[in-house]
Design an enzyme around this catalytic site. Sequence first.
Site, PDB file in Angstrom:
ATOM      1  N   TYR A  57       1.207  -1.412  -0.231  1.00 50.74           N
ATOM      2  CA  TYR A  57       0.072  -0.255  -0.018  1.00 50.74           C
ATOM      3  C   TYR A  57       0.825   0.994   0.117  1.00 50.74           C
ATOM      4  CZ  TYR A  57      -3.535  -3.429   1.603  1.00 50.74           C
ATOM      5  OH  TYR A  57      -5.095  -4.029   2.033  1.00 50.74           O
ATOM      6  N   HIS A 125      -0.014 -11.720   1.092  1.00 50.77           N
ATOM      7  CA  HIS A 125      -1.000 -11.194   0.280  1.00 50.77           C
ATOM      8  C   HIS A 125      -1.688 -11.860  -0.766  1.00 50.77           C
ATOM      9  CE1 HIS A 125      -1.614  -6.223  -0.024  1.00 50.77           C
ATOM     10  NE2 HIS A 125      -2.790  -7.251  -0.674  1.00 50.77           N
TER      11      HIS A 125
HETATM   12  N1  NAP Z   1      -6.301  -8.438   1.304  1.00 54.57           N
HETATM   13  C1  NAP Z   1      -6.654  -7.664  -0.065  1.00 54.57           C
HETATM   14  O1  NAP Z   1      -6.083  -8.379  -1.328  1.00 54.57           O
HETATM   15  C2  NAP Z   1      -7.308  -6.403   0.416  1.00 54.57           C
HETATM   16  C3  NAP Z   1      -7.524  -5.801  -0.823  1.00 54.57           C
HETATM   17  C4  NAP Z   1      -8.734  -4.683  -0.545  1.00 54.57           C
HETATM   18  C5  NAP Z   1      -8.304  -4.020   0.530  1.00 54.57           C
HETATM   19  N2  NAP Z   1      -7.312  -4.909   1.502  1.00 54.57           N
HETATM   20  C6  NAP Z   1      -8.362  -4.683   3.005  1.00 54.57           C
HETATM   21  O2  NAP Z   1      -9.210  -4.295   3.444  1.00 54.57           O
HETATM   22  C7  NAP Z   1      -9.544  -2.440   3.039  1.00 54.57           C
HETATM   23  C8  NAP Z   1     -11.461  -1.790   3.402  1.00 54.57           C
HETATM   24  O3  NAP Z   1     -11.482  -2.165   2.085  1.00 54.57           O
HETATM   25  P1  NAP Z   1     -11.261  -1.419   1.033  1.00 54.57           P
HETATM   26  O4  NAP Z   1     -10.635  -0.012   1.217  1.00 54.57           O
HETATM   27  O5  NAP Z   1     -10.742  -1.781  -0.297  1.00 54.57           O
HETATM   28  O6  NAP Z   1     -13.042  -1.485   0.925  1.00 54.57           O
HETATM   29  P2  NAP Z   1     -14.184  -0.873   1.748  1.00 54.57           P
HETATM   30  O7  NAP Z   1     -13.451  -1.332   3.483  1.00 54.57           O
HETATM   31  O8  NAP Z   1     -15.441  -1.627   1.374  1.00 54.57           O
HETATM   32  O9  NAP Z   1     -14.695   0.706   1.289  1.00 54.57           O
HETATM   33  C9  NAP Z   1     -13.585   1.710   1.466  1.00 54.57           C
HETATM   34  C10 NAP Z   1     -13.807   2.581   0.694  1.00 54.57           C
HETATM   35  O10 NAP Z   1     -15.225   3.957   0.853  1.00 54.57           O
HETATM   36  C11 NAP Z   1     -14.593   4.690   1.382  1.00 54.57           C
HETATM   37  N3  NAP Z   1     -15.218   3.941   3.005  1.00 54.57           N
HETATM   38  C12 NAP Z   1     -15.411   4.035   4.002  1.00 54.57           C
HETATM   39  N4  NAP Z   1     -16.428   4.414   4.995  1.00 54.57           N
HETATM   40  C13 NAP Z   1     -16.850   5.101   4.297  1.00 54.57           C
HETATM   41  C14 NAP Z   1     -18.283   5.583   5.073  1.00 54.57           C
HETATM   42  N5  NAP Z   1     -18.766   5.965   6.047  1.00 54.57           N
HETATM   43  N6  NAP Z   1     -19.062   7.001   4.124  1.00 54.57           N
HETATM   44  C15 NAP Z   1     -18.348   6.922   2.182  1.00 54.57           C
HETATM   45  N7  NAP Z   1     -17.592   6.383   2.113  1.00 54.57           N
HETATM   46  C16 NAP Z   1     -17.016   5.270   2.978  1.00 54.57           C
HETATM   47  C17 NAP Z   1     -13.298   4.347   1.864  1.00 54.57           C
HETATM   48  O11 NAP Z   1     -13.453   6.691   1.354  1.00 54.57           O
HETATM   49  P3  NAP Z   1     -12.485   7.147   2.223  1.00 54.57           P
HETATM   50  O12 NAP Z   1     -11.041   6.026   2.517  1.00 54.57           O
HETATM   51  O13 NAP Z   1     -11.808   8.188   1.326  1.00 54.57           O
HETATM   52  O14 NAP Z   1     -12.782   7.354   3.159  1.00 54.57           O
HETATM   53  C18 NAP Z   1     -12.767   3.829   0.538  1.00 54.57           C
HETATM   54  O15 NAP Z   1     -12.982   4.338  -0.992  1.00 54.57           O
HETATM   55  C19 NAP Z   1      -8.161  -2.153   3.318  1.00 54.57           C
HETATM   56  O16 NAP Z   1      -8.105  -0.294   4.050  1.00 54.57           O
HETATM   57  C20 NAP Z   1      -7.201  -3.329   3.124  1.00 54.57           C
HETATM   58  O17 NAP Z   1      -6.710  -3.374   4.509  1.00 54.57           O
HETATM   59  C21 NAP Z   1      -7.394  -5.990   1.696  1.00 54.57           C
END
Ligand code: NAP
Length: 326
Positions: A57, A125
């Site tokens: 990241y 990962h």
């Molecule tokens: N293992 C893997 O391959 C993998 C892949 C993807 C993600 N991940 C992990 O999973 C975590 C979460 O996944 P993700 O970030 O992909 O997706 P998510 O949690 O489904 O959604 C995050 C997105 O939604 C926005 N958001 C969050 N809370 C919000 C709210 N209350 N209102 C409006 N918008 C909101 C965030 O924007 P802002 O950030 O701009 O607030 C971001 O763009 C990541 O941070 C990472 O640590 C792991």
Amino acid sequence: MKNAHLGALEVSRIGLGAMTMAGTYTSEGGLDNAESIRTVHRALDLGVTHIDTAEIYGPFLSEELVGEAIKGRRDQVRIATKFGLVSHAGGGPGVADSSAANVKAAVEGSLKRLGTDHIDLYYQHRVDRDTPIEETAAAVADLIAQGKVLHFGLSEASPETIRRAHAVQPVTALQTEYSLWTRDVEAEILPLLRELGIGFVPYSPLGHGLLTGRIRTVDDFADDDWRTTNPRFTGENFRRNLAIVDEVTAIGAEIGATPAQTALAWILTRGDDIAPIPGTRRVARVEENTAADAVELTPAQIERLDTLRPAAGARHDDANMASIDR
Ligand SMILES: NC(=O)c1ccc[n+]([C@@H]2O[C@H](COP(=O)([O-])OP(=O)(O)OC[C@H]3O[C@@H](n4cnc5c(N)ncnc54)[C@H](OP(=O)(O)O)[C@@H]3O)[C@@H](O)[C@H]2O)c1
């Protein structure tokens, strides 16, 4: 905040994903490192004890920000990070390498950036087709023996890989996409994890932001936004998927919950061995998301959420799907 049990590791049942802090979806509008650090602080104040990051990241920026934010508060939090998508033998970021030598090199950088002498949960990962999972698991077992890592995790691993890895070094948690619109793991993966006593960490529990109800058009996405290439955010698929969000919004409105809180509360009904990590880089959003801990859905609402229409479009584009172990 109630806790979830990932094998022997106890964490707050709502965690914080630190990926977008490094601009992984888009760097539009610039990154605000100070707000990202405040977001981690606010999460800790609200009882979040589970922060998820990865060396890829940024690369490295998310770990650096988390390391800065937890200074003086290390004992309050379980840190999860990931290796295997940065080759330290010259390939650099984006090159899969889970060889023993690369795992050994990667951990030193992560420990330094995180400002800690141990990583609570260290994930591979993505499964590396060029390295037998037994070699990777044995490398992590060495790190556990040295005290640099406490628990071993896998991400997007197939049932066969999970079993093979677990036979060498017990796996504490699997991290894979899971949310109201991505439920593939329910068929085979979740039963296997329960058979083996492995916890589950749903990533993208808010459907990359769509399930928050705040994205009504993709026309506003910046050109560099990763979601513009995601099939669920394109064309007719996107339009159909908005209907799912509308239903989630309507159900949440019945109990005064936002769509994001409703989507997270539904995941929390799936078991206390499941610990979602909603991602954000903003204080107000971490407050909103964390408050899902107190949201109670009725059995009828859970049933309606359970039977939402399936999402239109694959959960990743072809290139990303190709990197997933199946
Ligand atoms: N293992 C893997 O391959 C993998 C892949 C993807 C993600 N991940 C992990 O999973 C975590 C979460 O996944 P993700 O970030 O992909 O997706 P998510 O949690 O489904 O959604 C995050 C997105 O939604 C926005 N958001 C969050 N809370 C919000 C709210 N209350 N209102 C409006 N918008 C909101 C965030 O924007 P802002 O950030 O701009 O607030 C971001 O763009 C990541 O941070 C990472 O640590 C792991």
